[in-house]
Structures are given as C-alpha cells and as structure tokens.
Scaffold this active site. Structure first.
Site, short mmCIF file in Angstrom:
data_model
loop_
_atom_site.label_atom_id
_atom_site.label_comp_id
_atom_site.label_asym_id
_atom_site.label_seq_id
_atom_site.Cartn_x
_atom_site.Cartn_y
_atom_site.Cartn_z
N GLU A 82 8.24 3.45 -20.38
CA GLU A 82 9.21 3.74 -21.43
C GLU A 82 9.76 2.48 -22.08
OE1 GLU A 82 10.01 6.45 -22.80
OE2 GLU A 82 9.21 7.98 -21.45
N GLU A 113 -1.32 5.49 0.49
CA GLU A 113 -0.09 4.76 0.78
C GLU A 113 -0.11 4.08 2.14
OE1 GLU A 113 3.20 7.57 2.73
OE2 GLU A 113 2.74 8.15 0.68
#
Length: 272
Positions: A82, A113
């Site tokens: 953004e 992960e």
C-alpha cells in the site's frame, strides 16, 4: 524459556460456540476486538523507538523489510504494497517477505514457516544491509522462518524489530525493538488471525504511516504523492488542489493530469 506461555494459544474465554446465536457470536467477537486497541496503546513507546530508527534509515537511502509467515506474512505484504500507491514511494522502499514466497500469499505452503535458513536466502536476494531495518512479525513469537531472519540480521549488524502478541517469546527476546501487544486468548482458540492479526495490522499502520509523514510524504493531512491509479484517486487529487488553490474543478484536474501528482501541481501553481 521455561516461563514462556503462549497466551495466543490459551483456551478461549467462551465455550460451546456452535450453540450461540449469530448475534451472540458477533457481540462476543466484537467484545474481544475492543481489547486490541488498548493492548496496542500500551506498546506505543516501543513502536515509537522502532519508527525513529526506520525514519533515520529511510532518510539515508535504506529500506524497511517485513518478514512473516501465514497471516503475519500476508499482513506485512499488505502494508508494504500500500505504500507506493498511497505515498508515491518506490515499491523497493518497503518490502514484505512471506515464508513460502508469493504462492503463500493465497495458499498455505506446507512446512514453509519451519525453515529458518530460507529467510536468510530470501533476504540475501534483496541484498539487505546495515542501511536497512527488518521487522519480524509473528503472533506466537516462535516462527522459525522469522527467527532465522532475525538471526541473519543480527549477524550482519542490521537493526531488527519484532511484532508479537506473547510476552517473553523468542522473537521479543531476540530483536532490538520488541513490540509486544498482549491481546489474550482468541475467540476461537488459537485462531491468531483474529485479535492478534488485528493488533499486528494496527502496529504496521502506525509504522509506515508515521514514517512516511516524517520523510515528507504527507502535506497537511493529505496524500499529496499518491499514485493516480484510478478515477477515484484523480477526483480526490482534484479536490485537494481545489482546496489548496483558487483553481476550478476542470483546471485543477487538467493540472493534475499534466503534472502527475498533487504535490507537483501545488509547486507549479506556487511558482507561476
């Protein structure tokens, strides 16, 4: 860490969820959500210390990295993505990395992960250096991928921050700037995409918004460097120009399309 307890994994304060009415479910979720902003409020001093370092590095040509897995990784990527349209900065200024790569943005990648060494490889591909800052994001504070990134940065004299929701976690203990928002057990036990995810998002909002303000990417309270990627933003920019100058709507829009940003228009008008 014998005293380390994952509050994010503790049993929900509510039970028999499937027997609740829909209104009761929503009311209880909302009640829990109200605890999040208060938890984040308590860590503002720690967030401020991290942002001071981020601003310093960005002003000197450095970058901000976010590293996470699952929900945490997606939130980092969201916040990073953004920044260019909102503040008109390069897409390389704030970089979000997720365990498992781009595929993991939409889909769970099995065991991604759990590999601490993959973070090192991912960071090396961006040539991260001591000019940069890295923030690890992990609700549990134990994600191996994130901890691997922190270890790599510490070995290379790179400033680190950590956003987590568990006190005394390995992440909080390792980083230079821990930001620990303790939100308590989730409404659905262990579903840390809920309160923990919301707390992480609020802190990420604080980091990039404050940093962009401090490096001069906001004027007054306006996003004067936003990218004109759709008609809504062109209209918003036109309105900003009209409010700041004596130009009518047609002229303001014409100037905006000519110069490409609100800031450039205001500068041009000022110099006329």
């Amino acid at each position: 860490m014998p005293n380390f307890i994952k509050t994010t994994e503790q049993s929900s304060l509510y039970d028999d969820l499937e027997k609740m009415s829909l209104n009761t479910i929503l009311t209880n979720i909302n009640q829990e959500d109200q605890k999040v902003a208060l938890a984040v409020q308590k860590v503002i001093p720690q967030v401020e210390k991290l942002i001071e370092k981020v601003v310093e590095k960005l002003k000197n040509g450095g970058r901000l990295f976010y590293v996470g897995a699952g929900t945490s990784g997606r939130l980092g990527i969201l916040d990073a993505s953004e920044c260019p349209p909102t503040f008109g900065v390069s897409k390389d200024l704030v970089i979000g990395l997720i365990a498992g790569g781009d595929l993991a943005i939409r889909n769970a990648v099995e065991n991604a992960e759990d590999d601490p060494r993959q973070a090192e490889k991912d960071l090396e591909s961006y040539h991260i250096s001591s000019q940069d800052v890295l923030v690890g994001i992990a609700a549990s504070g134990t994600t191996p991928y994130v901890l691997g990134a922190i270890d790599y940065c510490q070995q290379n004299n790179i400033i680190t921050g950590g956003i987590t929701c568990n006190e005394g976690s390995p992440l909080a203990e390792k980083v230079d700037f821990p930001m620990v928002a303790v939100v308590g057990p989730e409404f659905v036990t262990g579903s840390s995409r809920m309160k923990a995810g919301t707390a992480q998002k609020l802190i990420l909002n604080m980091i990039t918004t404050s940093a962009m303000i401090k490096i001069g990417r906001v004027k007054g309270n306006k996003m004067v460097d936003m990218q004109l990627s759709n008609e809504k933003l062109v209209q918003r920019g036109t309105k900003m120009i009209m409010e700041a100058t004596s130009l009518d709507e047609d002229s303001a829009k014409a100037y905006l399309l000519k110069y490409g940003s609100v800031r450039a228009v205001l500068k041009a008008v000022e110099n006329e």
